[in-house]
Design an enzyme around this catalytic site. Sequence first.
Site, PDB file in Angstrom:
ATOM      1  N   GLY A  89     -30.645   4.760 -14.922  1.00  0.00           N
ATOM      2  CA  GLY A  89     -30.663   3.315 -14.654  1.00  0.00           C
ATOM      3  C   GLY A  89     -31.920   2.669 -15.204  1.00  0.00           C
ATOM      4  O   GLY A  89     -32.834   3.340 -15.688  1.00  0.00           O
ATOM      5  N   LYS A 107     -38.753  -5.783 -20.120  1.00  0.00           N
ATOM      6  CA  LYS A 107     -39.054  -4.345 -20.061  1.00  0.00           C
ATOM      7  C   LYS A 107     -40.524  -4.180 -19.697  1.00  0.00           C
ATOM      8  O   LYS A 107     -41.392  -4.733 -20.372  1.00  0.00           O
ATOM      9  CB  LYS A 107     -38.753  -3.688 -21.404  1.00  0.00           C
ATOM     10  CG  LYS A 107     -38.935  -2.169 -21.383  1.00  0.00           C
ATOM     11  CD  LYS A 107     -38.315  -1.532 -22.610  1.00  0.00           C
ATOM     12  CE  LYS A 107     -38.603  -0.035 -22.666  1.00  0.00           C
ATOM     13  NZ  LYS A 107     -38.015   0.576 -23.864  1.00  0.00           N
ATOM     14  N   ASP A 119     -43.565   4.140 -12.675  1.00  0.00           N
ATOM     15  CA  ASP A 119     -44.241   2.949 -12.154  1.00  0.00           C
ATOM     16  C   ASP A 119     -43.579   1.642 -12.585  1.00  0.00           C
ATOM     17  O   ASP A 119     -44.064   0.556 -12.262  1.00  0.00           O
ATOM     18  CB  ASP A 119     -45.718   2.948 -12.597  1.00  0.00           C
ATOM     19  CG  ASP A 119     -45.860   3.028 -14.109  1.00  0.00           C
ATOM     20  OD1 ASP A 119     -44.844   2.898 -14.813  1.00  0.00           O
ATOM     21  OD2 ASP A 119     -46.994   3.224 -14.584  1.00  0.00           O
ATOM     22  N   GLY A 120     -42.492   1.751 -13.363  1.00  0.00           N
ATOM     23  CA  GLY A 120     -41.787   0.535 -13.779  1.00  0.00           C
ATOM     24  C   GLY A 120     -42.506  -0.254 -14.855  1.00  0.00           C
ATOM     25  O   GLY A 120     -42.100  -1.362 -15.194  1.00  0.00           O
ATOM     26  N   ASP A 246     -27.945   7.930 -22.609  1.00  0.00           N
ATOM     27  CA  ASP A 246     -28.362   6.689 -21.945  1.00  0.00           C
ATOM     28  C   ASP A 246     -29.063   5.746 -22.918  1.00  0.00           C
ATOM     29  O   ASP A 246     -29.303   4.585 -22.590  1.00  0.00           O
ATOM     30  CB  ASP A 246     -29.270   6.981 -20.747  1.00  0.00           C
ATOM     31  CG  ASP A 246     -30.433   7.885 -21.117  1.00  0.00           C
ATOM     32  OD1 ASP A 246     -30.174   9.024 -21.525  1.00  0.00           O
ATOM     33  OD2 ASP A 246     -31.591   7.448 -21.002  1.00  0.00           O
ATOM     34  N   ASN A 247     -29.397   6.241 -24.092  1.00  0.00           N
ATOM     35  CA  ASN A 247     -30.025   5.380 -25.103  1.00  0.00           C
ATOM     36  C   ASN A 247     -29.056   4.998 -26.210  1.00  0.00           C
ATOM     37  O   ASN A 247     -29.467   4.545 -27.272  1.00  0.00           O
ATOM     38  CB  ASN A 247     -31.257   6.082 -25.701  1.00  0.00           C
ATOM     39  CG  ASN A 247     -32.388   6.192 -24.693  1.00  0.00           C
ATOM     40  OD1 ASN A 247     -32.442   5.421 -23.735  1.00  0.00           O
ATOM     41  ND2 ASN A 247     -33.287   7.128 -24.898  1.00  0.00           N
ATOM     42  N   ASP A 256     -33.536   0.925 -27.304  1.00  0.00           N
ATOM     43  CA  ASP A 256     -34.519   1.805 -26.655  1.00  0.00           C
ATOM     44  C   ASP A 256     -35.417   2.532 -27.656  1.00  0.00           C
ATOM     45  O   ASP A 256     -35.322   3.749 -27.858  1.00  0.00           O
ATOM     46  CB  ASP A 256     -33.818   2.798 -25.717  1.00  0.00           C
ATOM     47  CG  ASP A 256     -33.405   2.120 -24.419  1.00  0.00           C
ATOM     48  OD1 ASP A 256     -33.382   0.882 -24.375  1.00  0.00           O
ATOM     49  OD2 ASP A 256     -33.126   2.832 -23.438  1.00  0.00           O
TER      50      ASP A 256
HETATM   51  P1  AMP Z   1     -36.091   6.417 -22.025  1.00  0.00           P
HETATM   52  O1  AMP Z   1     -35.648   7.744 -22.553  1.00  0.00           O
HETATM   53  O2  AMP Z   1     -37.502   6.023 -22.364  1.00  0.00           O
HETATM   54  O3  AMP Z   1     -35.137   5.335 -22.445  1.00  0.00           O
HETATM   55  O4  AMP Z   1     -36.115   6.488 -20.421  1.00  0.00           O
HETATM   56  C1  AMP Z   1     -35.297   7.314 -19.658  1.00  0.00           C
HETATM   57  C2  AMP Z   1     -35.215   6.847 -18.227  1.00  0.00           C
HETATM   58  O5  AMP Z   1     -36.503   6.845 -17.610  1.00  0.00           O
HETATM   59  C3  AMP Z   1     -34.665   5.439 -18.059  1.00  0.00           C
HETATM   60  O6  AMP Z   1     -33.859   5.434 -16.922  1.00  0.00           O
HETATM   61  C4  AMP Z   1     -35.911   4.609 -17.860  1.00  0.00           C
HETATM   62  O7  AMP Z   1     -35.663   3.422 -17.146  1.00  0.00           O
HETATM   63  C5  AMP Z   1     -36.802   5.565 -17.067  1.00  0.00           C
HETATM   64  N1  AMP Z   1     -38.232   5.280 -17.239  1.00  0.00           N
HETATM   65  C6  AMP Z   1     -38.999   5.509 -18.339  1.00  0.00           C
HETATM   66  N2  AMP Z   1     -40.260   5.137 -18.128  1.00  0.00           N
HETATM   67  C7  AMP Z   1     -40.341   4.667 -16.859  1.00  0.00           C
HETATM   68  C8  AMP Z   1     -41.386   4.125 -16.038  1.00  0.00           C
HETATM   69  N3  AMP Z   1     -42.631   3.998 -16.474  1.00  0.00           N
HETATM   70  N4  AMP Z   1     -41.059   3.745 -14.782  1.00  0.00           N
HETATM   71  C9  AMP Z   1     -39.817   3.873 -14.324  1.00  0.00           C
HETATM   72  N5  AMP Z   1     -38.802   4.368 -15.021  1.00  0.00           N
HETATM   73  C10 AMP Z   1     -39.028   4.754 -16.284  1.00  0.00           C
HETATM   74 MG    MG Z   2     -33.721   4.419 -22.339  1.00  0.00          MG
END
Ligand code: AMP
Ligand code: MG
Length: 479
Positions: A89, A107, A119-120, A246-247, A256
């Site tokens: 998610g 983002k 940490d979002g 997911d990407n 992404d």
């Molecule tokens: P990504 O492969 O970078 O697209 O991220 C994979 C998953 O990790 C996705 O669900 C992102 O929302 C989550 N995510 C990545 N970095 C963070 C972060 N700093 N805080 C919260 N969720 C993250």
């Molecule tokens: Mg992603």
Amino acid sequence: MKFSNLKLTTPYLCHDSLFYDRVEPTPLENPFLIAYSQSAAELLGVDEDIGMDSALVSILNGEEKLEGSESFAMCYAGHQFGHYVPRLGDGRAINLGKVNGQNLQLKGSGVTLYSRLGDGRAVLRSSIREFLMSEAMHGLGIETSRALALIGSKTDVKRERMEKGAILLRLSPTWVRFGTFEYFYYANEHEKLKELADYVIAESFSQLQGSEDMYAKMYEQIVKNTATTIAKWQSVGFNHGVMNTDNMSIDGRTIDYGPFAFLDDYQKYYVCNHTDREGRYSFSSQPGIGHWNLKALAVALSPILEYERAEDILDELYGSTYESVFSEIMYAKMGLELEDEDDRGLYHWMLRAMENASIDYSMFFRELSSFNGDKSAILDRAVNREPLSAWLDAYAKRLEIESTSQQERHQKMLQINPKYVLKNFLLQEAIEKAQQDDFSMIKELLVVALSPFEEHPKLQHLYRSAPLQEKNKKLSCSS
Ligand code: AMP
Ligand code: MG
């Protein structure tokens, strides 16, 4: 129309709370505007300079809302490096709503229900990369999410070291991913899966609405779009780096941007992502991974589209679409219009010669676009001249059977072989300057990103190959 006067709708909220989490952005401290793309703003129907819009920063920072905006994070799952993760998610993305067919998403705007241990936040470094690369991908004519604007802040964010938080406002006609379908399939929510498919058809494939065999046709379109995007990545030498399901956008566009890279020197098995130890997402693996991901999607769609049927569609359309798009572009990049039985051999020889010569991939093609028999402009850019020299002789001979004039050929080649490509060493220079509060290089890179085929005499310094120690480096996933 002014950006801050836009009125948003939130069609995704027609679904129930399994699909999303209603969440408000958490503002950053002392936010300030770093960069914006007026070209992206035009997609929203905005014609006033968004840089002059006094509400832009506070809207990105979640302190002010556009009319009609209701914020939420979307739920999805996905296969990460081949392993299924039942719930991912938007862990650091927050959707604001939709206007003019574009879904607005922040983002780096704080935690959501899906943040897990994260940490979002998004750091300045990776946000600059995504901002510029989204616009560059568009400039190259490859389907992608877009980047409207980027703010920086004084908020500390901990990664390998302390960095500053940033927020990017990005746009896409859809934020549904292969992994969104996987979420409902593996959670055994097959009614919701159908609801999602109907939503995706309405949002992304509206021409199919109401037609017979709608889900099969939707899958066909997803297969074709995905194959087309990946063929275009291969043609420009783009390595995405994290092709987890997911990407993968459901409409096949690039989304992404993480540890991506353009090839510096041509290297077939280049892996840009430092954490990808097995090279699952290496440059040459991308077409095969696209197929793997589409198969994972076929499994997820099986309650509404018989799996064997989807497999047939995949077998019939993926390879053929990929091959036809890819070979058409590659022969055009070489300036070959007529077909000759030896062209395939010439093409493979070219790749081997490039690899052995250690030459910058995109510069090779750009220089080839004004090749008039004098080999030095190209050979001077190679570490080893010999392998390419012999190839150029054969190439010059092959050009003799072409019927178009050299001038016409060059003109066409210059429109398909970009001069300006955002290689990682250039992005890194822009990032290091930005970390010293100098954002000038981001603005320069944005100009060439949006018109990479044009000459920009004042920005000629951006047409160079990476210093030896920077070539084809790997990047950390931390962002
Ligand atoms: P990504 O492969 O970078 O697209 O991220 C994979 C998953 O990790 C996705 O669900 C992102 O929302 C989550 N995510 C990545 N970095 C963070 C972060 N700093 N805080 C919260 N969720 C993250
Ligand atoms: Mg992603």
